[in-house]
Motif scaffolding. Structure first.
Motif, PDB file in Angstrom:
ATOM      1  N   VAL A  66      52.890  29.806  33.794  1.00  0.00           N
ATOM      2  CA  VAL A  66      52.838  31.236  33.505  1.00  0.00           C
ATOM      3  C   VAL A  66      51.993  31.886  34.598  1.00  0.00           C
ATOM      4  O   VAL A  66      50.865  31.466  34.843  1.00  0.00           O
ATOM      5  N   ALA A  67      52.545  32.897  35.259  1.00  0.00           N
ATOM      6  CA  ALA A  67      51.823  33.611  36.313  1.00  0.00           C
ATOM      7  C   ALA A  67      51.610  35.059  35.892  1.00  0.00           C
ATOM      8  O   ALA A  67      52.461  35.646  35.232  1.00  0.00           O
ATOM      9  N   GLY A  68      50.462  35.619  36.279  1.00  0.00           N
ATOM     10  CA  GLY A  68      50.197  37.026  35.981  1.00  0.00           C
ATOM     11  C   GLY A  68      48.756  37.392  36.244  1.00  0.00           C
ATOM     12  O   GLY A  68      47.946  36.552  36.627  1.00  0.00           O
ATOM     13  N   HIS A  69      48.442  38.655  36.018  1.00  0.00           N
ATOM     14  CA  HIS A  69      47.064  39.122  36.155  1.00  0.00           C
ATOM     15  C   HIS A  69      46.324  38.848  34.859  1.00  0.00           C
ATOM     16  O   HIS A  69      46.909  38.825  33.779  1.00  0.00           O
ATOM     17  N   GLY A  70      45.001  38.642  34.983  1.00  0.00           N
ATOM     18  CA  GLY A  70      44.230  38.404  33.777  1.00  0.00           C
ATOM     19  C   GLY A  70      42.748  38.427  34.038  1.00  0.00           C
ATOM     20  O   GLY A  70      42.280  38.688  35.150  1.00  0.00           O
ATOM     21  N   ASN A  71      42.016  38.154  32.987  1.00  0.00           N
ATOM     22  CA  ASN A  71      40.568  37.986  33.056  1.00  0.00           C
ATOM     23  C   ASN A  71      40.198  36.945  32.004  1.00  0.00           C
ATOM     24  O   ASN A  71      41.084  36.333  31.403  1.00  0.00           O
TER      25      ASN A  71
END
Length: 190
Positions: A66-71
């Motif tokens: 799973v790829a994506g932006h996050g914190n």
């Protein structure tokens, strides 16, 4: 004497017991391409943005990616098409429960697969030192079920040509790493 996955089952897999393989390698021992892009790509859609970079440069031989932006506490899904490389669109936080549901219903996911999160900080502070709640990666592992394995970065990641777990940098400038999270039963302390 035989050692399963070269005594390093986080870095290597050995599904048939014949020889350990690096799941991050793009090619098998005969030079054939084995890797694939992310199974779920939550990045903003634009050929010049992280979405396209993730599709072409995050390459894994096995596992569910799973790829994506996050914190540390969330990952984000972007709705709509980004106008240009500076416009990411509108982010919507996605809960660990919702992402677990997306993963479990995905055609490429099989029970027991390791889930790799390629998103900044989602695996930060696995011991919760200085934090009140579990990080997103632990929450996801728990939602996937007892014994589920999630690998997630401890810091910021760089998506680009040759991306691999060695491209992780912590906020203090030190080299980051992929942390391993194991899903706990509902009876265990969360």
């Amino acid at each position: 004497m035989y050692h399963y996955a070269g005594n390093n089952p986080v870095k290597y897999t050995d599904p048939d017991g014949n020889s350990p393989a690096n799941p991050y390698s793009k090619y098998d021992s005969y030079g054939r391409e084995l890797a694939k892009g992310p199974d779920i790509n939550l990045n903003p859609q634009n050929k010049e943005t992280q979405y396209a970079q993730a599709e072409s440069h995050i390459r894994y031989r096995a596992d569910f990616v799973v790829a994506g932006h996050g914190n540390r506490m969330a990952m984000y899904k972007y709705n709509g098409y980004a106008k240009d490389s500076k416009d990411r669109g509108i982010p919507t936080p996605i809960s660990a429960k919702a992402l677990a549901s997306m993963i479990k219903s995905h055609k490429n996911y099989k029970d027991g697969m390791t889930v790799i999160l390629w998103s900044c900080d989602v695996g930060k502070a696995p011991d919760n030192k200085g934090y009140k709640n579990d990080c997103f990666a632990q929450q996801l592992a728990d939602e996937l079920g007892e014994g589920a394995i999630v690998l997630a970065p401890s810091g910021e990641i760089t998506v680009g040509k040759g991306t691999n777990p060695n491209k992780i940098k912590n906020k203090d400038g030190t080299k980051g790493k992929m942390n391993k999270f194991i899903g706990r039963s509902t009876n265990e302390e969360r």
